[in-house]
Write a protein that holds these residues in place. Sequence first.
Motif, PDB file in Angstrom:
ATOM      1  N   PHE A   1       0.841  -1.189   0.000  1.00 43.87           N
ATOM      2  CA  PHE A   1       0.000   0.000   0.000  1.00 43.87           C
ATOM      3  C   PHE A   1       0.877   1.241   0.000  1.00 43.87           C
ATOM      4  O   PHE A   1       2.080   1.179   0.304  1.00 43.87           O
ATOM      5  N   PHE A   2       0.281   2.365  -0.346  1.00 43.06           N
ATOM      6  CA  PHE A   2       0.972   3.654  -0.298  1.00 43.06           C
ATOM      7  C   PHE A   2       0.020   4.685   0.281  1.00 43.06           C
ATOM      8  O   PHE A   2      -1.210   4.555   0.173  1.00 43.06           O
ATOM      9  N   GLU A   3       0.558   5.690   0.937  1.00 42.43           N
ATOM     10  CA  GLU A   3      -0.245   6.805   1.430  1.00 42.43           C
ATOM     11  C   GLU A   3       0.580   8.074   1.327  1.00 42.43           C
ATOM     12  O   GLU A   3       1.799   8.038   1.316  1.00 42.43           O
ATOM     13  N   ARG A   4      -0.109   9.213   1.234  1.00 37.52           N
ATOM     14  CA  ARG A   4       0.515  10.487   0.883  1.00 37.52           C
ATOM     15  C   ARG A   4       1.009  11.291   2.075  1.00 37.52           C
ATOM     16  O   ARG A   4       1.539  12.384   1.900  1.00 37.52           O
ATOM     17  N   GLY A   5       0.831  10.785   3.280  1.00 39.09           N
ATOM     18  CA  GLY A   5       1.286  11.501   4.465  1.00 39.09           C
ATOM     19  C   GLY A   5       0.117  12.007   5.294  1.00 39.09           C
ATOM     20  O   GLY A   5      -0.981  12.240   4.794  1.00 39.09           O
ATOM     21  N   ILE A   6       0.348  12.162   6.580  1.00 40.69           N
ATOM     22  CA  ILE A   6      -0.657  12.624   7.528  1.00 40.69           C
ATOM     23  C   ILE A   6      -0.122  13.861   8.233  1.00 40.69           C
ATOM     24  O   ILE A   6       1.019  13.867   8.722  1.00 40.69           O
ATOM     25  N   ASP A   7      -0.931  14.903   8.293  1.00 41.04           N
ATOM     26  CA  ASP A   7      -0.521  16.118   8.994  1.00 41.04           C
ATOM     27  C   ASP A   7      -0.280  15.807  10.460  1.00 41.04           C
ATOM     28  O   ASP A   7      -1.019  15.049  11.093  1.00 41.04           O
ATOM     29  N   ASP A   8       0.761  16.431  11.027  1.00 37.31           N
ATOM     30  CA  ASP A   8       1.122  16.141  12.402  1.00 37.31           C
ATOM     31  C   ASP A   8      -0.008  16.477  13.376  1.00 37.31           C
ATOM     32  O   ASP A   8      -0.188  15.808  14.394  1.00 37.31           O
ATOM     33  N   ALA A   9      -0.786  17.500  13.067  1.00 37.12           N
ATOM     34  CA  ALA A   9      -1.890  17.869  13.953  1.00 37.12           C
ATOM     35  C   ALA A   9      -2.907  16.746  14.068  1.00 37.12           C
ATOM     36  O   ALA A   9      -3.533  16.561  15.124  1.00 37.12           O
ATOM     37  N   GLN A  10      -3.083  15.983  12.991  1.00 33.28           N
ATOM     38  CA  GLN A  10      -4.017  14.862  13.013  1.00 33.28           C
ATOM     39  C   GLN A  10      -3.383  13.619  13.626  1.00 33.28           C
ATOM     40  O   GLN A  10      -4.052  12.812  14.270  1.00 33.28           O
TER      41      GLN A  10
ATOM     42  N   VAL B   1       7.077   7.183  15.229  1.00 34.86           N
ATOM     43  CA  VAL B   1       5.767   7.377  14.614  1.00 34.86           C
ATOM     44  C   VAL B   1       5.811   8.641  13.764  1.00 34.86           C
ATOM     45  O   VAL B   1       6.020   9.742  14.273  1.00 34.86           O
ATOM     46  N   THR B   2       5.646   8.495  12.479  1.00 34.90           N
ATOM     47  CA  THR B   2       5.786   9.622  11.570  1.00 34.90           C
ATOM     48  C   THR B   2       4.573   9.741  10.660  1.00 34.90           C
ATOM     49  O   THR B   2       3.932   8.744  10.323  1.00 34.90           O
ATOM     50  N   GLY B   3       4.279  10.961  10.281  1.00 37.97           N
ATOM     51  CA  GLY B   3       3.215  11.202   9.319  1.00 37.97           C
ATOM     52  C   GLY B   3       3.733  11.368   7.906  1.00 37.97           C
ATOM     53  O   GLY B   3       2.982  11.750   7.004  1.00 37.97           O
ATOM     54  N   ALA B   4       5.013  11.077   7.692  1.00 34.78           N
ATOM     55  CA  ALA B   4       5.606  11.229   6.366  1.00 34.78           C
ATOM     56  C   ALA B   4       4.984  10.239   5.376  1.00 34.78           C
ATOM     57  O   ALA B   4       4.564   9.140   5.762  1.00 34.78           O
ATOM     58  N   PRO B   5       4.926  10.600   4.100  1.00 36.71           N
ATOM     59  CA  PRO B   5       4.441   9.651   3.092  1.00 36.71           C
ATOM     60  C   PRO B   5       5.260   8.369   3.119  1.00 36.71           C
ATOM     61  O   PRO B   5       6.478   8.399   3.345  1.00 36.71           O
ATOM     62  N   LEU B   6       4.600   7.249   2.868  1.00 36.44           N
ATOM     63  CA  LEU B   6       5.328   5.979   2.915  1.00 36.44           C
ATOM     64  C   LEU B   6       4.722   4.974   1.945  1.00 36.44           C
ATOM     65  O   LEU B   6       3.590   5.100   1.498  1.00 36.44           O
TER      66      LEU B   6
END
Length: 364
Positions: A41-50, A87-92
């Motif tokens: 799977f791939f995802e575009r990243g999550i904002d740190d506030a979320q 734990v990171t919100g970076a794209p992965l």
Amino acid sequence: TTLKLSGTSSALGRLATGHPERSGPAPSAFWQLPGDTDLAFFERGIDDAQLSRARDLVLDALSAALVDDGVKAPDVKAVTAALGKLVTGAPLVYGSGVDLPGIRKALATEKALGPDADPGARADARHVASEAMLGWRVLEVDQSPATVTGAVKDLVAAITRPSLVAAMRAHDKDAVPPAIRSVPMPKGATLPAGSQHWVMELMGEDRHAGPPKAGKKPAPPAKPLLSHFLIVPDGQRTWIGIGGDDVAVATRLAASLATTGDKLAGRAELAPFKDGKVGSGGFFTTRAIPEIPLQMMIAGGSWPPRLGQALEDLDEMPQKGMSPLLFSSTAKEGGPPAVTVSTITVPRGTIEDVVTTILRHGGF
């Protein structure tokens, strides 16, 4: 499936409908994954506030559990701080699979021992098969190698603190804390300079085939199950490999970094991710479905009783369990209301594999 939301005040709503401008074809790292990947799977990243709210809730729960186990405040703080950095919100991008030939070879060795085999020999054979069954995982994260390796070193230092180990053993005298250490790179591995290799030892509760038969010597102490972690720099990106066989993990990482070879880019079934405008997405195969519970059982220290049966089922499937089910979630621009479209595609090959297996086991 189309989901329309009347508002986006919830965390789920914000995640589902956030950043429609990031949608597009799957990222390049997704197409670099090995061609025999079972789940990806791939995802575009999550904002740190979320991300921060969920991260804090999990770390708070972990802190409470450690305190209940008698762990002192400084040790609790060190562990949770290190985990928080990981734990990171970076794209992965993530992909996983197993080396079926390696598993079959290990199982054949175990079976060839016969019913009267020495318990120690059977335990060794099952140990090899267990590490092979853990498979491999490749993760690419858009985060600098220095950040990732720094967080890993902090975590290793935290969970190996003598006071933490002492607290765990005081709470449970039979507890065997996981041991993590840095080791040389696997033999024959061709990975970029600066790559690192860590190994974790996990002691299971059921590594032997049972008590020895009359006249046989008792089984030796159980061996720890090894889980290897390889961290590979790639400019400002980081590739991480995890698995029970260090050579297999290193090979998969090298294949993902190579410019040629068998990759997901060559799988025609994944074309919608090349041409479409997608937020996040991925696929899983029929083969991946039994792998997950089997791997969880092995990681917990038990020998799967139906491992051989699972392999036989795969052999009888028309597509050998490799036909992918595609899934995606894409936020749409505009609104209100905020709209996100989720899809799952079940191909004919998957239906054939599932029906064939059901019929082999007695039908509906």
